[in-house]
Design an enzyme around this catalytic site. Sequence first.
Site, PDB file in Angstrom:
ATOM      1  N   HIS A  61       4.461   0.664   3.134  1.00 39.21           N
ATOM      2  CA  HIS A  61       5.058  -0.667   3.028  1.00 39.21           C
ATOM      3  C   HIS A  61       5.936  -0.800   1.789  1.00 39.21           C
ATOM      4  CE1 HIS A  61       1.149  -1.993   5.216  1.00 39.21           C
ATOM      5  NE2 HIS A  61       2.037  -1.518   6.072  1.00 39.21           N
ATOM      6  N   LYS A  71       3.902  -2.193  -8.042  1.00 44.44           N
ATOM      7  CA  LYS A  71       2.466  -2.392  -7.845  1.00 44.44           C
ATOM      8  C   LYS A  71       1.677  -1.508  -8.790  1.00 44.44           C
ATOM      9  CE  LYS A  71       3.060  -3.258  -2.913  1.00 44.44           C
ATOM     10  NZ  LYS A  71       2.822  -2.732  -1.555  1.00 44.44           N
ATOM     11  N   TYR A 131      -4.572  -4.510  -6.283  1.00 39.86           N
ATOM     12  CA  TYR A 131      -3.266  -4.243  -6.882  1.00 39.86           C
ATOM     13  C   TYR A 131      -2.619  -5.495  -7.437  1.00 39.86           C
ATOM     14  CZ  TYR A 131      -1.829  -4.976  -1.925  1.00 39.86           C
ATOM     15  OH  TYR A 131      -1.662  -5.438  -0.646  1.00 39.86           O
ATOM     16  N   ASP A 168       2.142  -1.068  11.749  1.00 39.53           N
ATOM     17  CA  ASP A 168       2.217   0.294  11.222  1.00 39.53           C
ATOM     18  C   ASP A 168       2.357   1.326  12.347  1.00 39.53           C
ATOM     19  OD1 ASP A 168       2.156  -0.581   8.617  1.00 39.53           O
ATOM     20  OD2 ASP A 168       0.027  -0.179   8.333  1.00 39.53           O
TER      21      ASP A 168
END
Length: 181
Positions: A61, A71, A131, A168
């Site tokens: 992603h 991130k 994250y 996905d």
Amino acid sequence: MEIIKTKIPDLVIIKPSVFKDDRGYFFESYNKEKFLSEGIDQNFVQDNESKSMKGVLRGLHFQKPPFTQGKLVRVMQGAVLDVAVDLRKHSPTYGQWESIELTEDNKFMYWVPPGFAHGFVTLEDNTVFFYKCTNVYNSASEGSLRWDDPSLNIDWGNIKDPILSGKDKIAPLFDTFESPY
């Protein structure tokens, strides 16, 4: 805290100093001054957490500008194989990937800068993944790439049939991707 450089510029592994005794452990998972001294000058604006069973694969992603995200990722419980792919079209490592095993035991963190696709596969049940993000999530800016793209040739370890989300499963291939970075 130790910063470990990878073969891809700006993508780094962060090994915190963990202090253990008979009560447990303590470590700093984020210290703005220390991060700045290592060249990570970011403003984190959103924290995310996910819990997954073994074999779940989330990714690859990314967020397109103007909602590009960096991130700072880590595992709080369990273990993952974490992967980052360089999508910066003018980078000498464009299309290359790096991976690291993040576990509750090693306490490593991974700094995935803006301009990278990111994903992970869980190696244990009840894995909690955390994250910090440098930008807020924006659904209109989200993008993804196929986890098993043959041109990226990512080594996901022994994972054969990962558990994937619907989006996905149908993510586009890297060969059809036009980088916005």
